[in-house]
Design a protein around this motif. Structure first.
Motif, mmCIF file in Angstrom:
data_model
loop_
_atom_site.group_PDB
_atom_site.id
_atom_site.type_symbol
_atom_site.label_atom_id
_atom_site.label_comp_id
_atom_site.label_asym_id
_atom_site.label_seq_id
_atom_site.Cartn_x
_atom_site.Cartn_y
_atom_site.Cartn_z
ATOM 1 N N GLU A 101 0.903 -1.360 -0.009
ATOM 2 C CA GLU A 101 -0.269 -0.016 0.057
ATOM 3 C C GLU A 101 0.898 1.303 0.054
ATOM 4 O OE1 GLU A 101 -2.915 -0.551 -0.595
ATOM 5 O OE2 GLU A 101 -3.769 -1.893 0.340
ATOM 6 N N SER A 102 2.109 1.062 -0.317
ATOM 7 C CA SER A 102 3.228 2.406 -0.175
ATOM 8 C C SER A 102 3.380 2.879 -1.733
ATOM 9 C CB SER A 102 4.347 1.798 0.261
ATOM 10 O OG SER A 102 5.414 2.779 0.106
ATOM 11 N N PHE A 103 3.084 4.227 -1.685
ATOM 12 C CA PHE A 103 3.280 5.004 -3.010
ATOM 13 C C PHE A 103 4.800 4.925 -3.346
ATOM 14 C CE2 PHE A 103 4.807 8.992 -4.587
ATOM 15 C CZ PHE A 103 4.197 8.912 -5.982
ATOM 16 N N ILE A 104 5.919 4.936 -2.374
ATOM 17 C CA ILE A 104 7.164 5.039 -2.638
ATOM 18 C C ILE A 104 7.689 3.557 -3.213
ATOM 19 C CG2 ILE A 104 9.420 5.059 -1.641
ATOM 20 C CD1 ILE A 104 8.276 7.382 0.152
ATOM 21 N N MET A 123 -1.155 -4.668 -12.656
ATOM 22 C CA MET A 123 -0.902 -4.266 -11.225
ATOM 23 C C MET A 123 -2.387 -3.356 -10.645
ATOM 24 S SD MET A 123 0.603 -0.210 -11.814
ATOM 25 C CE MET A 123 0.736 -0.001 -10.149
ATOM 26 N N SER A 124 -2.271 -3.448 -9.481
ATOM 27 C CA SER A 124 -3.470 -2.764 -8.565
ATOM 28 C C SER A 124 -2.797 -1.845 -7.816
ATOM 29 C CB SER A 124 -4.389 -3.855 -7.693
ATOM 30 O OG SER A 124 -5.431 -3.304 -7.206
ATOM 31 N N LEU A 125 -3.345 -0.709 -7.785
ATOM 32 C CA LEU A 125 -2.833 0.478 -7.250
ATOM 33 C C LEU A 125 -2.558 0.410 -5.713
ATOM 34 C CD1 LEU A 125 -4.247 3.373 -9.537
ATOM 35 C CD2 LEU A 125 -1.757 2.826 -9.645
ATOM 36 N N ALA A 126 -1.666 1.076 -5.155
ATOM 37 C CA ALA A 126 -1.529 0.973 -3.862
ATOM 38 C C ALA A 126 -2.552 1.951 -3.262
ATOM 39 C CB ALA A 126 -0.252 1.212 -3.325
ATOM 40 N N GLU A 127 -3.150 1.958 -1.854
ATOM 41 C CA GLU A 127 -3.951 2.968 -1.363
ATOM 42 C C GLU A 127 -3.437 4.390 -1.369
ATOM 43 O OE1 GLU A 127 -6.760 3.455 2.463
ATOM 44 O OE2 GLU A 127 -5.592 1.671 2.309
ATOM 45 N N GLN A 128 -1.954 4.548 -1.047
ATOM 46 C CA GLN A 128 -1.159 5.706 -0.713
ATOM 47 C C GLN A 128 -1.222 6.381 -2.294
ATOM 48 O OE1 GLN A 128 2.692 5.593 0.998
ATOM 49 N NE2 GLN A 128 1.807 4.941 3.039
ATOM 50 N N THR A 129 -0.976 5.646 -3.128
ATOM 51 C CA THR A 129 -0.907 6.123 -4.639
ATOM 52 C C THR A 129 -2.136 6.828 -4.941
ATOM 53 O OG1 THR A 129 0.399 4.348 -5.235
ATOM 54 C CG2 THR A 129 -0.365 5.553 -7.017
ATOM 55 N N GLN A 130 -3.188 5.945 -4.553
ATOM 56 C CA GLN A 130 -4.564 6.709 -5.013
ATOM 57 C C GLN A 130 -4.958 7.908 -4.058
ATOM 58 O OE1 GLN A 130 -7.436 3.024 -4.744
ATOM 59 N NE2 GLN A 130 -7.578 3.606 -7.073
ATOM 60 N N LYS A 132 -2.711 9.910 -2.832
ATOM 61 C CA LYS A 132 -1.971 10.919 -3.295
ATOM 62 C C LYS A 132 -2.232 11.568 -4.836
ATOM 63 C CE LYS A 132 3.254 11.845 -3.582
ATOM 64 N NZ LYS A 132 3.301 12.605 -2.338
ATOM 65 N N GLY A 133 -2.778 10.668 -5.603
ATOM 66 C CA GLY A 133 -2.983 11.150 -7.003
ATOM 67 C C GLY A 133 -1.651 11.251 -7.693
ATOM 68 N N ASP A 134 -0.776 11.074 -7.178
ATOM 69 C CA ASP A 134 0.631 11.142 -8.274
ATOM 70 C C ASP A 134 0.669 9.893 -9.129
ATOM 71 O OD1 ASP A 134 3.099 11.437 -9.507
ATOM 72 O OD2 ASP A 134 3.854 12.428 -7.555
ATOM 73 N N LEU A 135 0.440 9.872 -10.368
ATOM 74 C CA LEU A 135 0.789 8.777 -11.085
ATOM 75 C C LEU A 135 1.970 8.683 -12.137
ATOM 76 C CD1 LEU A 135 -3.084 8.306 -11.769
ATOM 77 C CD2 LEU A 135 -1.754 6.829 -10.295
ATOM 78 N N GLN A 136 2.836 9.716 -12.020
ATOM 79 C CA GLN A 136 3.699 10.020 -13.010
ATOM 80 C C GLN A 136 4.786 8.817 -13.284
ATOM 81 O OE1 GLN A 136 3.824 12.814 -14.921
ATOM 82 N NE2 GLN A 136 5.355 11.570 -15.920
ATOM 83 N N ASN A 194 -9.095 4.816 1.612
ATOM 84 C CA ASN A 194 -8.797 5.723 0.884
ATOM 85 C C ASN A 194 -8.551 5.385 -0.706
ATOM 86 O OD1 ASN A 194 -8.010 8.265 2.133
ATOM 87 N ND2 ASN A 194 -6.281 7.186 3.011
ATOM 88 N N SER A 195 -9.113 3.871 -0.886
ATOM 89 C CA SER A 195 -8.885 3.284 -2.212
ATOM 90 C C SER A 195 -9.960 3.533 -3.045
ATOM 91 C CB SER A 195 -8.673 1.889 -1.993
ATOM 92 O OG SER A 195 -10.023 1.086 -1.842
#
Length: 346
Positions: A101-104, A123-130, A132-136, A194-195
């Motif tokens: 669940e980590s963005f980093i 892939m399935s997005l991490a909760e932190q990524t969703q 944060k909204g940063d998908l670069q 948050n997901s």
């Protein structure tokens, strides 16, 4: 012991590296006797091909990368099982990664997999990524022409193949089902608030309540963070509201909620009904056995792998596809019975 190379074998026989490579790969361009001698020598000296070098040569690794947010969640375990089974049957190997669940960690994993290691990514997005909204980091991979299939937790900001569970409908139908069993005060316990999937399930819950003329109360949605004590949060909920049903948005939370209610001397389902998400093994063997929403993880994994490998095999442009997977309710003993003629899940 020094690892033997194609050059070492070529020097031994006084031939070119290309001849050795063709012999080891059973090319018809090399005579049978030469192939046999070279292959026997390579085997005797424990020659192993360099996978990275081969992938650069062939522009293919026959490997796909899989990133899941939480391997302890039975749904993701089932998805991975479906991916691996299907990939192996089609000649691909799988590199499995967990973002926790980590963005980093998701960023780092994407960087690793996109460095020529794999042909494509599921892939399935991490909760932190969703959150944060940063998908670069994902957009960068797409720019490098690495095919991707997103499943379950997806985003509209990335154009790729996607497989989504109808989570809004799942929240809606689960709530309707509980209402039809006579429950009126239905709470949600969510560790994935948050997901995207957690939010959609709550929206479906809200819609079902409003249809029945019942007010949505934010206090009935219990958000459980990683450092929170679930027992304390449920105790606070029960002390303030006369809850008669709980929807837990993952299997472990459903099992933990059941155990907390039993410790408090609360009868399940006569006093409080419980429905969980993800139909795993734990839910079958607790007492009472838990009514669960199945998201068909194995099927999603098989579908994701086939979509990705079909795209890898196809030469030319192929439009992106989005597949919607419906959920099913597995009724067990943690909920009261409903009239079979008035089911929300059909």
């Amino acid at each position: 012991m020094k690892k033997i190379t194609l050059k070492d074998i070529a020097d031994h026989f006084g031939v070119s590296i290309s001849t050795v490579s063709k012999a080891i790969n059973d090319s018809h361009e090399i005579s049978r006797d030469v192939k046999l001698k070279i292959r026997q020598y390579a085997k005797a000296h424990h020659y192993r091909p360099n996978r990275i070098a081969l992938s650069l040569l062939k522009k293919s690794t026959n490997t796909i990368g899989v990133i899941v947010p939480n391997i302890l969640n039975y749904f993701f375990t089932q998805v991975f099982y479906g991916i691996e089974k299907t990939a192996n049957s089609r000649g691909y190997t799988v590199i499995s990664c967990v973002s926790d669940e980590s963005f980093i960690k998701e960023q780092q994993t994407m960087k690793l997999l996109s460095a020529g290691t794999v042909d494509g990514i599921i892939m399935s997005l991490a909760e932190q990524t969703q959150a944060k909204g940063d998908l670069q980091h994902i957009l960068d991979v797409m720019e490098n022409q690495i095919p991707m299939v997103m499943f379950d937790r997806v985003t509209d900001k990335v154009e790729c193949d996607k497989i989504v569970v109808d989570d809004f409908e799942a929240g809606y139908k689960t709530t309707k089902y509980l209402l039809q069993t006579g429950c009126k005060k239905i709470a949600i316990v969510s560790s994935i608030f948050n997901s995207s999937v957690g939010k959609l399930r709550v929206e479906g819950y809200r819609e079902a309540l409003q249809e029945m003329g019942l007010d949505y109360d934010d206090k009935m949605v219990v958000k459980v963070g990683g450092a929170d004590d679930l027992e304390i949060l449920i105790s606070l909920l029960l002390d303030s509201i006369a809850v008669d049903a709980i929807i837990a948005l993952d299997e472990m939370t459903a099992v933990d909620t059941l155990n907390i209610l039993k410790m408090k001397g609360i009868d399940v389902p006569d006093q409080i009904s419980i429905v969980g998400f993800t139909n795993g093994r734990l839910s079958k063997y607790v007492s009472p056995a838990l009514t669960m929403v199945s998201q068909h993880g194995k099927y999603i994994g098989e579908l994701a792998a086939n979509i990705l490998m079909d795209r890898l095999a196809y030469e030319g442009d192929m439009p992106f596809t989005t597949k919607l997977v419906k959920t099913s309710l597995i009724e067990r003993d943690s909920t009261r019975k409903v009239d079979k003629n008035h089911r929300a899940y059909q």
